[in-house]
Design an enzyme around this catalytic site. Structure first.
Site, PDB file in Angstrom:
ATOM      1  N   GLY A 249       0.836  -1.195   0.000  1.00  0.00           N
ATOM      2  CA  GLY A 249       0.000   0.000   0.000  1.00  0.00           C
ATOM      3  C   GLY A 249       0.875   1.251   0.000  1.00  0.00           C
ATOM      4  O   GLY A 249       0.692   2.152  -0.795  1.00  0.00           O
ATOM      5  N   PHE A 250       1.832   1.270   0.942  1.00  0.00           N
ATOM      6  CA  PHE A 250       2.828   2.352   1.025  1.00  0.00           C
ATOM      7  C   PHE A 250       2.198   3.719   1.224  1.00  0.00           C
ATOM      8  O   PHE A 250       2.811   4.742   0.943  1.00  0.00           O
ATOM      9  CB  PHE A 250       3.741   2.358  -0.214  1.00  0.00           C
ATOM     10  CG  PHE A 250       4.273   1.005  -0.569  1.00  0.00           C
ATOM     11  CD1 PHE A 250       5.040   0.299   0.345  1.00  0.00           C
ATOM     12  CD2 PHE A 250       3.998   0.423  -1.787  1.00  0.00           C
ATOM     13  CE1 PHE A 250       5.516  -0.967   0.044  1.00  0.00           C
ATOM     14  CE2 PHE A 250       4.471  -0.843  -2.093  1.00  0.00           C
ATOM     15  CZ  PHE A 250       5.234  -1.538  -1.183  1.00  0.00           C
ATOM     16  N   ALA A 519       2.797   3.157  12.623  1.00  0.00           N
ATOM     17  CA  ALA A 519       2.192   3.230  13.961  1.00  0.00           C
ATOM     18  C   ALA A 519       1.344   2.021  14.316  1.00  0.00           C
ATOM     19  O   ALA A 519       0.816   1.946  15.424  1.00  0.00           O
ATOM     20  CB  ALA A 519       1.328   4.490  14.053  1.00  0.00           C
ATOM     21  N   ARG A 640      11.199  -1.855  21.473  1.00  0.00           N
ATOM     22  CA  ARG A 640      11.061  -3.299  21.641  1.00  0.00           C
ATOM     23  C   ARG A 640      10.742  -3.964  20.307  1.00  0.00           C
ATOM     24  O   ARG A 640       9.868  -3.510  19.567  1.00  0.00           O
ATOM     25  CB  ARG A 640       9.944  -3.607  22.638  1.00  0.00           C
ATOM     26  CG  ARG A 640       9.822  -5.104  22.923  1.00  0.00           C
ATOM     27  CD  ARG A 640       8.551  -5.415  23.667  1.00  0.00           C
ATOM     28  NE  ARG A 640       8.545  -4.799  24.979  1.00  0.00           N
ATOM     29  CZ  ARG A 640       8.774  -5.468  26.116  1.00  0.00           C
ATOM     30  NH1 ARG A 640       9.031  -6.738  26.102  1.00  0.00           N
ATOM     31  NH2 ARG A 640       8.732  -4.833  27.259  1.00  0.00           N
ATOM     32  N   PRO A 644      11.752 -10.241  15.410  1.00  0.00           N
ATOM     33  CA  PRO A 644      12.956  -9.792  14.700  1.00  0.00           C
ATOM     34  C   PRO A 644      12.969 -10.178  13.219  1.00  0.00           C
ATOM     35  O   PRO A 644      13.529  -9.450  12.401  1.00  0.00           O
ATOM     36  CB  PRO A 644      14.104 -10.477  15.448  1.00  0.00           C
ATOM     37  CG  PRO A 644      13.486 -11.461  16.371  1.00  0.00           C
ATOM     38  CD  PRO A 644      12.046 -11.081  16.567  1.00  0.00           C
ATOM     39  N   VAL A 715       8.729   0.451  12.649  1.00  0.00           N
ATOM     40  CA  VAL A 715       9.899   0.099  11.835  1.00  0.00           C
ATOM     41  C   VAL A 715       9.608   0.140  10.339  1.00  0.00           C
ATOM     42  O   VAL A 715      10.485  -0.147   9.538  1.00  0.00           O
ATOM     43  CB  VAL A 715      10.422  -1.304  12.192  1.00  0.00           C
ATOM     44  CG1 VAL A 715      10.969  -1.326  13.604  1.00  0.00           C
ATOM     45  CG2 VAL A 715       9.334  -2.357  12.015  1.00  0.00           C
ATOM     46  N   GLY A 716       8.400   0.497   9.951  1.00  0.00           N
ATOM     47  CA  GLY A 716       8.021   0.377   8.544  1.00  0.00           C
ATOM     48  C   GLY A 716       8.686   1.378   7.629  1.00  0.00           C
ATOM     49  O   GLY A 716       8.934   1.096   6.466  1.00  0.00           O
ATOM     50  N   GLU A 717       8.949   2.560   8.126  1.00  0.00           N
ATOM     51  CA  GLU A 717       9.386   3.634   7.235  1.00  0.00           C
ATOM     52  C   GLU A 717      10.823   4.089   7.452  1.00  0.00           C
ATOM     53  O   GLU A 717      11.454   4.642   6.556  1.00  0.00           O
ATOM     54  CB  GLU A 717       8.406   4.820   7.370  1.00  0.00           C
ATOM     55  CG  GLU A 717       7.044   4.422   6.829  1.00  0.00           C
ATOM     56  CD  GLU A 717       5.925   5.375   7.194  1.00  0.00           C
ATOM     57  OE1 GLU A 717       5.587   6.201   6.362  1.00  0.00           O
ATOM     58  OE2 GLU A 717       5.383   5.282   8.315  1.00  0.00           O
TER      59      GLU A 717
HETATM   60 MO1  MOS Z   1       2.456   5.209   5.221  1.00  0.00          MO
HETATM   61  S1  MOS Z   1       2.931   6.635   3.885  1.00  0.00           S
HETATM   62  O1  MOS Z   1       2.393   6.004   6.647  1.00  0.00           O
HETATM   63  O2  MOS Z   1       1.259   4.269   4.687  1.00  0.00           O
END
Ligand code: MOS
Length: 755
Positions: A249-250, A519, A640, A644, A715-717
């Site tokens: 999705g990004f 988030a 946390r 991993p 950790v996604g971005e």
């Molecule tokens: Mo992202 S740009 O917070 O889906």
């Protein structure tokens, strides 16, 4: 919702400590066997197919459409245009908050960007719908398209990103620059990028009276439900959205997009279920993009390499009709300890679709400029780029003056540098060659991303059979949410993970907030943690208040939950299984509800961010300018770590995007027609395996006591930040040539006039 079997080895399952285990994806087998049903895989009885017709001009109006020809085509059932589009309860151009985007829903004949939907053809087959759309042969009254950052008069936007002020400063930048012994000023340009999720925006929509049933990928189920409820004037509860799997999705699936709503309108028009799937090129317009930027940085430093001033100005673009301004300067608020910092913005309005949040919105674009400028300043000061960054390490957040809730960036620098072998790096550029004569360069970038939380809810159930259920309307967009959140749920309920049924990805479950801003794990995880805790507290009340229980008299604080049993904390030989407690109480199940929200006191006291350091090696052909990334090592401290394996996958994915940002990715816009010229994955370059031979993410230990009770940061971005600059800086170190226009393509590296 399909049932998922656990795929992890039993050795990984430890009582009371699912969190922290590298479990494999719970939905992995479903995905690799094709058993995972994505939105477009659905096929309700009587379903028709819709195809979009999109504009080939960027600005003007649709003068005519040959609706008759399209309708005459065999199999075509209906053609939806502004003339017959079902009514909406809300103007699609209404905007009451920064997360509400104006949509093109055939409200009139205006064309505001290329690839804007101008009609929808609905037919018995996809082929008939596609052919019908082609027969519409639109005629246009075209006006000149405004494309590119210089195509229109600029202005200062009222706010940037999700509502940040367009101007901010601390200290006196001009005085800081005047006092500096070294000064640099440099301008960097980043191109438009498109989200290009592997799965296109797709929807299968079915109406039953005023109830709406939808299969569509969504990063934010409750938001999508709310937006549709507003547009169609029905109660949100009447809308059921299923989104068990997303093929990425990004950010482009964070808010429901115009084409998805057109699928719902098409179903309304024909009174039957309708499927609408965007073609790849149709994703270059109506579903968002990362706006282009031109960023000018001015830095000053004293003779010892201490920053005295940092100014970060961004010029960016929104559409002609809506507001989204890429917040690229914000990253300069938080990273380097300059006593004077100023950030500002200007913008133009262009004839493109509205730009949108795209993975690390602001941070990604801002980071490549800031990290390049920091590198240029380190060089001007004759300092190693790592030593320079350590010299200007921010102990408190420079712009806000707040202490960090935690910050383990020094450890990231140290562990990353050691693993990479940074100490062998020659200071001057163009010093290293490999055995084939290729120039070798090493670069560094600092990574950072805010630790964000939204509000979420979850519902937990403990059953008399000793199992449990966790319900939360969270979204797995490929990041592994099903797995990580189930781990939190199992611990919250004190259950072995194979006794847990985890229900997610549907709008009839409690609102988990949005899978955005990195988030979701914190937001959904804390709601799950609290829901589990509420169920366990009820169970503990039952046991500790009952003379027949071995736990009698222990009190709530005196028991712990683990492996489907409650134990007395002071005497673990005294315990009782959940099934026995519920059975004796005559209850089939017990329910707990939990909420999550950011803690306002902690938020106003601390600056909350994840951090990292990315080290990159490139090899450059000195004659051809061909650049190959040969090694990337990133060390990240992000609170946390729930899983991993998933986290490393997220971080590596982010770093690959960083490589892409630095070297590959850009939408080429035709300045005359206003059309994207490479709207496909053949011409829009992204890295393939051969472009990323070795990439490694080190997880640096960090305990953050303030972000939330579980200490989770996203950790996604963060992986994109730092890494794009690291690659750019490595290219400079290999060649001695500083390219400030991204991506760094061979022509820009070799030909001064191409820069
Ligand atoms: Mo992202 S740009 O917070 O889906």
């Amino acid at each position: 919702m399909p049932e998922t079997a656990l795929t992890q080895a039993p050795a990984h399952v430890r009582h009371g400590s699912n969190i922290g285990q590298p479990l494999t994806r719970r939905d992995g087998v479903l995905k690799v066997t094709g058993a995972a049903h994505y939105a477009a895989d659905n096929h309700p009885k009587g379903m028709l197919y819709a195809a979009l017709a999109v504009s080939s001009i960027a600005r003007g109006r649709v003068a005519s459409l040959d609706v008759r020809a399209a309708k005459a085509h065999p199999g075509v059932v209906a053609v939806m245009t502004p003339a017959n589009r079902p009514a909406l309860a809300q103007d699609p151009d209404e905007k009451s908050n920064p997360f509400m985007f104006r949509l093109d829903l055939l409200q009139n004949d205006r064309v505001r960007y290329a690839n804007q939907p101008i009609a929808v053809v609905i037919a018995q087959t996809l082929e008939a719908a596609t052919e019908g759309a082609a027969l519409l042969s639109p005629r246009y009254e075209a006006e000149p398209a405004r494309i590119g950052l210089d195509a229109a008069e600029s202005f200062v936007p009222a706010a940037v990103g999700p509502g940040f002020p367009a101007e901010a400063h601390r200290g006196d930048v001009e005085a800081g620059l005047a006092a500096a012994s070294k000064r640099i000023e440099a301008t960097y340009e980043t191109p438009p990028q498109y989200h290009n999720a592997m799965e296109p925006h797709a929807i299968v929509a079915a109406w039953e009276g005023d109830r709406l049933s939808i299969d569509t990928p969504s990063q934010g189920l409750a938001w999508a439900q709310g937006r549709l409820a507003g547009l169609f004037g029905i109660a949100p509860e009447n809308i059921h959205i299923r989104s068990p799997f997303l093929g990425g999705g990004f950010g482009s699936k964070g808010m429901i997009s115009g084409p998805q709503v057109l699928g719902v309108l098409a179903a309304r028009l024909v009174g039957k279920p309708v499927k609408l799937v965007l073609r790849r090129e149709q994703m270059y317009g109506p579903v968002g993009h990362r706006a282009p930027t031109r960023q000018t940085l001015r830095l000053g430093a004293g003779s010892d390499g201490t920053l005295t001033a940092l100014e970060h100005r961004t010029k960016t673009a929104s559409s002609s009709f809506d507001d989204f301004f890429e917040p690229a300067s914000e990253i300069s608020h938080t990273l380097y300890a300059s006593p004077a910092i100023a950030t500002s913005y200007e913008a133009v309005r262009l004839d493109t679709g509205t730009p949108l949040f795209m993975r690390a919105p602001g941070e990604a674009t801002g980071s490549i400029a800031l990290e390049s400028a920091i590198d240029e300043m380190a060089h001007a000061c004759g300092m190693d780029p790592l030593a320079f960054r350590l010299k200007n390490y921010a102990e408190v957040e420079p712009i806000s003056g707040k202490p960090f809730s935690s910050k383990a960036l020094r450890d990231c620098y140290a562990q990353g540098a050691q693993r990479f072998g940074w100490e062998r790096r020659p200071l001057a550029p163009r010093q290293m060659r490999d055995k084939d004569g290729l120039l070798v360069g090493w670069g560094l970038g600092t990574a950072t991303f805010p630790a964000i939380m939204f509000e979420g809810q979850a519902r937990a159930v403990l059953r008399r059979d000793g199992g449990g259920v966790m319900e939360i309307g969270a979204e797995d967009m490929g990041q592994g949410a099903w797995t990580a959140l189930a781990q939190i749920a199992a611990d919250a309920l004190g259950l072995d993970i194979d006794r847990l049924e985890f229900r997610s990805g549907s709008s009839d479950l409690p609102d988990a907030g949005i899978a955005g801003g990195s988030a979701l794990t914190a937001t959904a995880g804390m709601a799950i943690h609290n829901a589990g805790g509420a169920a366990i507290a009820k169970l503990a009340d039952l046991a500790t208040g009952d003379r027949r229980s071995p736990l009698f008299g222990a009190g709530n604080a005196g028991v712990i939950a683990r492996g489907g049993r409650l134990f007395r904390r002071d005497d673990e030989s005294r315990s009782e299984g959940y099934a026995d407690i519920l059975g004796r109480a005559g209850l089939a199940e017990i329910e707990g509800r939990g909420k999550s929200a950011p803690d306002p006191t902690a938020q106003s006291t601390y600056a909350m961010h994840a951090h990292g350091a990315v080290f990159a090696e490139v090899k450059v052909d000195p004659e051809l300018g061909q650049i190959r990334v040969t090694r990337v090592v990133g060390a990240f401290a992000a609170g946390r770590i729930i899983n991993p394996r998933m986290v490393q996958s997220q971080l590596c994915g982010g770093m690959i995007w960083g490589v892409s940002f630095a070297l590959h990715e850009q939408a080429h816009m035709d300045l005359r027609s206003g059309r994207p010229m490479n709207p496909n994955l053949a011409d829009y370059h992204i890295p393939v395996n051969a472009d990323v031979p070795s990439i490694e993410a080190i997880l640096v230990e960090e305990r953050d006591p303030h972000v939330n009770a579980l200490g989770i940061k996203g950790v996604g971005e963060i992986g994109i930040t730092g890494s794009a600059g690291a690659v750019a800086n490595a290219v400079w170190h290999a060649t001695g040539t500083r390219v400030r226009k991204f991506p760094i393509t061979p022509d820009r590296l070799i030909e001064p006039q191409a820069r």
